[in-house]
Design an enzyme around this catalytic site. Sequence first.
Site, short mmCIF file in Angstrom:
data_model
loop_
_atom_site.label_atom_id
_atom_site.label_comp_id
_atom_site.label_asym_id
_atom_site.label_seq_id
_atom_site.Cartn_x
_atom_site.Cartn_y
_atom_site.Cartn_z
N HIS A 1 0.83 -1.20 0.00
CA HIS A 1 0.00 0.00 0.00
C HIS A 1 0.87 1.25 0.00
O HIS A 1 1.76 1.39 0.83
CB HIS A 1 -0.94 0.00 1.20
CG HIS A 1 -2.08 0.93 1.01
ND1 HIS A 1 -1.94 2.29 1.16
CD2 HIS A 1 -3.36 0.72 0.66
CE1 HIS A 1 -3.09 2.88 0.91
NE2 HIS A 1 -3.97 1.94 0.59
N PRO A 2 0.62 2.19 -0.92
CA PRO A 2 1.50 3.36 -1.06
C PRO A 2 1.25 4.49 -0.07
O PRO A 2 1.93 5.51 -0.13
CB PRO A 2 1.19 3.83 -2.49
CG PRO A 2 -0.23 3.44 -2.71
CD PRO A 2 -0.40 2.13 -1.96
N CYS A 3 0.36 4.32 0.88
CA CYS A 3 -0.02 5.44 1.75
C CYS A 3 1.14 5.99 2.58
O CYS A 3 1.18 7.19 2.85
CB CYS A 3 -1.21 5.08 2.62
SG CYS A 3 -0.87 3.80 3.83
N HIS A 4 2.09 5.17 2.98
CA HIS A 4 3.22 5.66 3.78
C HIS A 4 4.51 5.81 2.97
O HIS A 4 5.51 6.28 3.49
CB HIS A 4 3.48 4.72 4.96
CG HIS A 4 2.32 4.63 5.90
ND1 HIS A 4 1.88 5.69 6.64
CD2 HIS A 4 1.48 3.61 6.18
CE1 HIS A 4 0.84 5.33 7.36
NE2 HIS A 4 0.57 4.06 7.09
N THR A 5 4.45 5.44 1.71
CA THR A 5 5.65 5.48 0.87
C THR A 5 6.18 6.91 0.74
O THR A 5 7.38 7.14 0.82
CB THR A 5 5.36 4.90 -0.53
OG1 THR A 5 4.86 3.57 -0.37
CG2 THR A 5 6.60 4.88 -1.40
#
Length: 165
Positions: free
Chosen positions: A125-129
């Site tokens: 999931h890219p939310c914290h990337t």
Amino acid sequence: MSSITFEEYLEAAKIFVAKSNWLCDGWSLKQHKDDMQMTYITKQSFIQHNEDKKSVLLKIEYNIFYHLSYGVPAFSFNVWNASGALLSLEDIRKMSFVQINQKDFYSVITQQEHPIFQRPYFMVHPCHTEELLAMFKKDSRNIIVTFLSLITPIVKFNLPMEYGL
């Protein structure tokens, strides 16, 4: 926060694939002729996995694409067993290099329709990337290598050290 532009992603992807070619590591760049933002890098491989005291061969496909909504590279993958059946999300969790509980794992790895391929893929999931990459962006030689080095423990991905040289 500091997302990256598509152009920065594309430049990093080209450099990453050139390094992969030099290392004979198998990554390739796939550019969509009508929509450059559908450009991705991909690698297919086989991995050995120990399961119930026996070794099994798994086919794995990795893809890194630019996530338009988050403005960051995104990592997707699929894993198949020897009979061609797609592994489940729980199978993927059990294969992880790090021991992580089910709830936390499922908040990081999800299975959803891939925005380019339009079929189910496992995705980090890219939310914290964005916030993770912001910490390293200034000192990173290649944002793709930096990104992969951050996720390798979770998805059992081997990134040769030579990429960092």
